[in-house]
Design a protein around this motif. Structure first.
Motif, short mmCIF file in Angstrom:
data_model
loop_
_atom_site.label_atom_id
_atom_site.label_comp_id
_atom_site.label_asym_id
_atom_site.label_seq_id
_atom_site.Cartn_x
_atom_site.Cartn_y
_atom_site.Cartn_z
N GLY A 95 0.60 -1.07 -0.21
CA GLY A 95 0.06 0.02 0.40
C GLY A 95 1.15 1.00 -0.21
O GLY A 95 0.74 2.27 0.26
N VAL A 96 2.02 1.46 -1.10
CA VAL A 96 2.49 2.58 -0.50
C VAL A 96 3.27 2.47 -2.34
O VAL A 96 4.21 1.81 -2.64
N ASP A 114 -6.78 3.45 5.99
CA ASP A 114 -8.38 2.68 5.61
C ASP A 114 -9.47 4.33 5.37
O ASP A 114 -10.30 3.93 5.34
N ARG A 115 -8.93 5.04 5.67
CA ARG A 115 -9.54 6.60 5.36
C ARG A 115 -8.93 7.92 3.92
O ARG A 115 -10.34 9.20 3.74
N GLY A 116 -8.61 6.78 3.47
CA GLY A 116 -8.14 7.51 2.07
C GLY A 116 -6.61 7.73 1.93
O GLY A 116 -5.78 7.55 2.85
N SER A 155 -6.66 10.27 -7.32
CA SER A 155 -7.39 11.46 -7.75
C SER A 155 -6.82 12.09 -6.64
O SER A 155 -6.19 12.46 -5.28
N VAL A 156 -6.42 13.41 -6.81
CA VAL A 156 -6.02 14.33 -6.17
C VAL A 156 -7.95 14.73 -4.96
O VAL A 156 -7.26 15.27 -4.11
N ALA A 157 -8.25 14.64 -5.76
CA ALA A 157 -9.42 14.93 -5.28
C ALA A 157 -10.11 13.55 -4.19
O ALA A 157 -10.90 14.36 -2.88
N GLU A 158 -9.06 12.59 -3.72
CA GLU A 158 -9.23 11.57 -3.24
C GLU A 158 -8.55 11.31 -1.56
O GLU A 158 -8.13 11.17 -0.74
N ILE A 159 -7.34 12.78 -1.61
CA ILE A 159 -6.38 12.54 -0.56
C ILE A 159 -7.37 13.08 0.45
O ILE A 159 -7.82 13.82 0.33
N HIS A 160 -6.68 12.29 1.30
CA HIS A 160 -7.27 12.30 2.85
C HIS A 160 -6.54 13.26 3.65
O HIS A 160 -6.79 13.50 4.73
N GLY A 161 -4.63 13.08 3.51
CA GLY A 161 -4.45 14.33 4.52
C GLY A 161 -3.30 14.25 3.55
O GLY A 161 -2.41 13.35 2.78
N VAL A 162 -1.95 15.19 3.92
CA VAL A 162 -0.84 15.49 3.56
C VAL A 162 0.31 15.81 4.35
O VAL A 162 0.00 16.22 5.78
N VAL A 163 1.88 14.79 4.94
CA VAL A 163 2.23 14.58 5.76
C VAL A 163 4.00 15.57 5.20
O VAL A 163 4.23 14.93 4.39
N ILE A 164 3.91 16.70 6.03
CA ILE A 164 5.13 17.06 5.20
C ILE A 164 6.25 16.81 6.10
O ILE A 164 6.40 17.28 7.32
N ALA A 175 -5.37 5.82 10.01
CA ALA A 175 -5.90 5.01 9.89
C ALA A 175 -5.33 3.61 9.11
O ALA A 175 -5.41 3.22 8.29
N GLY A 176 -5.00 2.67 9.64
CA GLY A 176 -5.09 1.38 9.33
C GLY A 176 -3.57 1.18 9.31
O GLY A 176 -3.06 0.17 8.92
N ARG A 177 -2.76 2.01 9.85
CA ARG A 177 -1.14 2.46 9.74
C ARG A 177 -0.79 2.79 10.85
O ARG A 177 -1.20 3.57 11.68
#
Length: 341
Positions: free
Chosen positions: A10-11, A34-36, A63-72, A165-167
């Motif tokens: 999943g990466v 689990d949340r996208g 897609s971009v629209a489905e991104i749940h979060g961004v970790v920088i 979620a799930g990771r």
């Protein structure tokens, strides 16, 4: 066509171009939860970079629209540049370490002209010739990348698991390249069963073949004398002890045997500090030291902006030598010169 690599479990990674940069691309990682999908870094804010990211996400089945979060991993524009656009398109949250959030907040609140004046003064103090400093005095905001970066809405807390979620993704504070740089340890079995402890998203902290830039933590309003190189070396040793099965860096390619790469980098900086002490048998300004240091090309071939980065790196090494008691400023010198002791 977008360049996408499936790392398993999943990466995946998407190669996002960096305009006019020898590094070529930033590897933006897409981590299923689990949340996208969640992104680790986003790439440079440029139309071609945005198109590559969008196409890459489609190739990943999202897609971009489905991104749940961004970790920088850190605030630099080749990592954080597109975060705002991703958030606008998806409603995703953005997380970053507090030290780099403060830099983002300061950057957003400081006029570019203030930065140019500060940099001109710093270069003058370093002993740079006037013909090098002069363009900084007349610079315009278009020369200042990432002048209005997206303000993160979540803080990465070192040592804690991120809310994915799930990771199991744990933040490790690794200052040096920036004061708030983080690596992210995926505490899950390697999908190919490689020996070691999970996988490490290393940002710019640990890279194959090249050493990350270690310069000063610039802040026009802060007179604290930090030791970025010391921070970096300490952080490297922590990562080496982690012994991940695989490292997923932000540039170039994935690799194994992190402890060996850590040792190479520690040895490199030890050797470089030794070489600099030998150069400081006569007093030198940080500019003069940078001119004499060994780079990946002759000084005359180094572009203007890269020379500024080189001087910052020379100053970081000088601070380390001073802290170790191996060099000192020459009293009364202006611009300040340093000599080995």
């Amino acid at each position: 066509m977008a360049q996408v690599t499936d790392h398993g479990g999943g990466v995946r990674s998407v190669e996002v171009p960096i305009p006019d940069n020898p590094l070529g691309t930033t590897l933006v990682y897409v981590v299923d939860t689990d949340r996208g999908p969640v992104l680790i870094d986003t790439g440079w804010d440029d139309p071609a970079s945005w198109d590559a990211l969008a196409e890459g996400l489609l190739a990943c089945g999202t897609s971009v629209a489905e991104i749940h979060g961004v970790v920088i991993t850190h605030h630099h524009p080749d990592h954080h540049g597109l975060s705002g656009k991703v958030r606008e398109a998806s409603g995703a949250w953005i997380s970053m370490h507090a030290a780099d959030i403060s830099i983002v907040r300061r950057t957003r609140g400081t006029r570019p002209g203030r930065w140019f004046t500060y940099m001109a003064d710093k270069l003058t103090a370093s002993g740079a010739p006037e013909e090098h400093v002069a363009p900084m005095r007349t610079a315009r905001s278009r020369m200042f990348p990432g002048a209005s970066p997206a303000l993160p809405d979540r803080e990465i807390v070192p040592g804690e698991l991120l809310d994915l979620a799930g990771r199991r993704l744990r933040a490790i504070w690794t200052p040096g390249h920036t004061p708030g740089h983080v690596c992210l340890h995926l505490e899950e079995a390697h999908p190919a069963q490689l020996p070691g402890h999970g996988r490490l998203f290393s940002g710019d902290h640990l890279l194959p073949r090249i050493t990350p830039h270690i310069g000063l933590y610039e802040d026009p309003d802060d007179e604290t004398v930090a030791d970025p190189l010391g921070d970096y070396l300490d952080s490297l040793e922590r990562i080496g002890r982690l012994e991940p099965a695989e490292v997923l860096p932000a540039h170039l390619h994935a690799f194994t045997d992190a402890p060996s790469r850590v040792r190479e980098l520690l040895d490199h900086h030890e050797s470089r500090l030794t070489d600099l002490r030998s150069l400081l048998v006569t007093p030198l300004t940080s500019w003069q030291l940078a001119v004499r240091m060994e780079w990946n090309r002759p000084w005359d071939d180094i572009p203007y902006g890269s020379r500024n980065i080189a001087v910052s790196e020379a100053e970081a090494h000088l601070r380390r030598l001073v802290k170790l008691g191996h060099a000192e400023a020459v009293p009364g010198s202006d611009p300040v010169t340093y000599v080995a002791v």
